[in-house]
Design a protein around this motif. Structure first.
Motif, PDB file in Angstrom:
ATOM      1  N   ALA A  10       0.834  -1.209   0.000  1.00 41.73           N
ATOM      2  CA  ALA A  10       0.000   0.000   0.000  1.00 41.73           C
ATOM      3  C   ALA A  10       0.871   1.263   0.000  1.00 41.73           C
ATOM      4  O   ALA A  10       0.570   2.230  -0.697  1.00 41.73           O
ATOM      5  CB  ALA A  10      -0.935   0.009   1.202  1.00 41.73           C
ATOM      6  N   PHE A  11       1.957   1.218   0.768  1.00 42.90           N
ATOM      7  CA  PHE A  11       2.843   2.385   0.808  1.00 42.90           C
ATOM      8  C   PHE A  11       3.553   2.570  -0.525  1.00 42.90           C
ATOM      9  O   PHE A  11       3.698   3.684  -1.012  1.00 42.90           O
ATOM     10  CB  PHE A  11       3.856   2.272   1.950  1.00 42.90           C
ATOM     11  N   ARG A  12       3.981   1.481  -1.139  1.00 43.76           N
ATOM     12  CA  ARG A  12       4.607   1.590  -2.456  1.00 43.76           C
ATOM     13  C   ARG A  12       3.613   2.206  -3.446  1.00 43.76           C
ATOM     14  O   ARG A  12       3.976   3.050  -4.257  1.00 43.76           O
ATOM     15  CB  ARG A  12       5.082   0.233  -2.968  1.00 43.76           C
ATOM     16  N   GLY A  13       2.359   1.814  -3.336  1.00 42.01           N
ATOM     17  CA  GLY A  13       1.332   2.399  -4.196  1.00 42.01           C
ATOM     18  C   GLY A  13       1.200   3.899  -3.966  1.00 42.01           C
ATOM     19  O   GLY A  13       1.033   4.670  -4.918  1.00 42.01           O
ATOM     20  N   GLU A  14       1.263   4.325  -2.702  1.00 43.19           N
ATOM     21  CA  GLU A  14       1.207   5.760  -2.383  1.00 43.19           C
ATOM     22  C   GLU A  14       2.382   6.494  -3.015  1.00 43.19           C
ATOM     23  O   GLU A  14       2.212   7.584  -3.572  1.00 43.19           O
ATOM     24  CB  GLU A  14       1.235   5.975  -0.866  1.00 43.19           C
ATOM     25  N   ILE A  15       3.559   5.900  -2.915  1.00 46.81           N
ATOM     26  CA  ILE A  15       4.751   6.527  -3.493  1.00 46.81           C
ATOM     27  C   ILE A  15       4.587   6.649  -5.003  1.00 46.81           C
ATOM     28  O   ILE A  15       4.808   7.714  -5.579  1.00 46.81           O
ATOM     29  CB  ILE A  15       6.024   5.715  -3.153  1.00 46.81           C
ATOM     30  N   GLU A  16       4.205   5.566  -5.628  1.00 43.52           N
ATOM     31  CA  GLU A  16       4.055   5.572  -7.084  1.00 43.52           C
ATOM     32  C   GLU A  16       2.979   6.557  -7.539  1.00 43.52           C
ATOM     33  O   GLU A  16       3.086   7.134  -8.619  1.00 43.52           O
ATOM     34  CB  GLU A  16       3.758   4.168  -7.588  1.00 43.52           C
ATOM     35  N   SER A  17       1.990   6.796  -6.692  1.00 41.37           N
ATOM     36  CA  SER A  17       0.907   7.709  -7.075  1.00 41.37           C
ATOM     37  C   SER A  17       1.349   9.176  -7.107  1.00 41.37           C
ATOM     38  O   SER A  17       0.680  10.000  -7.717  1.00 41.37           O
ATOM     39  CB  SER A  17      -0.292   7.551  -6.135  1.00 41.37           C
ATOM     40  N   VAL A  18       2.467   9.483  -6.456  1.00 43.18           N
ATOM     41  CA  VAL A  18       2.942  10.870  -6.439  1.00 43.18           C
ATOM     42  C   VAL A  18       4.136  11.109  -7.361  1.00 43.18           C
ATOM     43  O   VAL A  18       4.669  12.217  -7.401  1.00 43.18           O
ATOM     44  CB  VAL A  18       3.282  11.346  -4.997  1.00 43.18           C
ATOM     45  N   LEU A  19       4.552  10.082  -8.085  1.00 41.13           N
ATOM     46  CA  LEU A  19       5.656  10.266  -9.027  1.00 41.13           C
ATOM     47  C   LEU A  19       5.250  11.243 -10.116  1.00 41.13           C
ATOM     48  O   LEU A  19       4.104  11.244 -10.579  1.00 41.13           O
ATOM     49  CB  LEU A  19       6.051   8.927  -9.663  1.00 41.13           C
ATOM     50  N   GLU A  20       6.181  12.081 -10.514  1.00 43.17           N
ATOM     51  CA  GLU A  20       5.917  13.022 -11.593  1.00 43.17           C
ATOM     52  C   GLU A  20       6.050  12.323 -12.935  1.00 43.17           C
ATOM     53  O   GLU A  20       6.602  11.217 -13.026  1.00 43.17           O
ATOM     54  CB  GLU A  20       6.886  14.208 -11.492  1.00 43.17           C
ATOM     55  N   GLN A  21       5.557  12.965 -13.972  1.00 43.96           N
ATOM     56  CA  GLN A  21       5.603  12.416 -15.325  1.00 43.96           C
ATOM     57  C   GLN A  21       7.032  12.007 -15.684  1.00 43.96           C
ATOM     58  O   GLN A  21       7.949  12.825 -15.610  1.00 43.96           O
ATOM     59  CB  GLN A  21       5.104  13.472 -16.325  1.00 43.96           C
ATOM     60  N   GLY A  22       7.231  10.747 -16.017  1.00 47.33           N
ATOM     61  CA  GLY A  22       8.542  10.259 -16.433  1.00 47.33           C
ATOM     62  C   GLY A  22       9.510   9.979 -15.304  1.00 47.33           C
ATOM     63  O   GLY A  22      10.642   9.563 -15.551  1.00 47.33           O
ATOM     64  N   GLU A  23       9.109  10.212 -14.060  1.00 48.28           N
ATOM     65  CA  GLU A  23       9.993   9.981 -12.915  1.00 48.28           C
ATOM     66  C   GLU A  23       9.911   8.516 -12.499  1.00 48.28           C
ATOM     67  O   GLU A  23       8.836   7.945 -12.378  1.00 48.28           O
ATOM     68  CB  GLU A  23       9.566  10.875 -11.743  1.00 48.28           C
ATOM     69  N   SER A  24      11.073   7.920 -12.261  1.00 48.55           N
ATOM     70  CA  SER A  24      11.092   6.535 -11.807  1.00 48.55           C
ATOM     71  C   SER A  24      11.093   6.481 -10.284  1.00 48.55           C
ATOM     72  O   SER A  24      11.408   7.465  -9.611  1.00 48.55           O
ATOM     73  CB  SER A  24      12.330   5.812 -12.343  1.00 48.55           C
ATOM     74  N   LEU A  25      10.757   5.315  -9.777  1.00 48.11           N
ATOM     75  CA  LEU A  25      10.785   5.119  -8.329  1.00 48.11           C
ATOM     76  C   LEU A  25      12.208   5.311  -7.807  1.00 48.11           C
ATOM     77  O   LEU A  25      12.417   5.921  -6.756  1.00 48.11           O
ATOM     78  CB  LEU A  25      10.253   3.727  -7.985  1.00 48.11           C
ATOM     79  N   SER A  26      13.200   4.847  -8.553  1.00 48.78           N
ATOM     80  CA  SER A  26      14.602   5.020  -8.152  1.00 48.78           C
ATOM     81  C   SER A  26      14.978   6.494  -8.078  1.00 48.78           C
ATOM     82  O   SER A  26      15.667   6.926  -7.141  1.00 48.78           O
ATOM     83  CB  SER A  26      15.527   4.307  -9.130  1.00 48.78           C
ATOM     84  N   GLU A  27      14.544   7.276  -9.053  1.00 53.99           N
ATOM     85  CA  GLU A  27      14.832   8.711  -9.039  1.00 53.99           C
ATOM     86  C   GLU A  27      14.175   9.379  -7.834  1.00 53.99           C
ATOM     87  O   GLU A  27      14.765  10.237  -7.185  1.00 53.99           O
ATOM     88  CB  GLU A  27      14.340   9.377 -10.326  1.00 53.99           C
TER      89      GLU A  27
END
Length: 93
Positions: A14-31
């Motif tokens: 669920a937390f990973r989903g929260e993180i991924e939901s706030v990523l900017e266009q073209g931004e990776s989870l690693s970035e």
């Protein structure tokens, strides 16, 4: 210079989903993670420097014996607050 990795961390799905939901266009989870770590490092460096400067200022004030007593500062602030309240009360009257 050869790069190295930051240790992976486990998080709830669920937390990973929260993180991924706030990523900017073209931004990776690693970035995102790298940016978050950089910001945390910078914040801690700034906090450390702030405390170092504060401690140096305290030591300098004690060395020169030219500080203002906390009670005096608080009394001045209380007087300013009382004056502001009086002005406000007069305007409302």
């Amino acid at each position: 210079m050869k790069t190295s990795t930051i240790p992976p961390i486990r998080v709830a799905p669920a937390f990973r989903g929260e993180i991924e939901s706030v990523l900017e266009q073209g931004e990776s989870l690693s970035e995102f993670v790298e940016n978050a770590v950089r910001q945390s490092v910078l914040k801690r460096q700034n906090q450390t420097e702030f405390v170092r400067r504060g401690m140096a200022a305290i030591e300098e004030t004690q060395r020169l014996v030219n500080g203002i007593a906390a009670d005096d500062v608080l009394a001045q602030l209380d007087a300013k607050l009382a004056a502001a309240r009086k002005t406000l009360a007069q305007r409302q009257a």
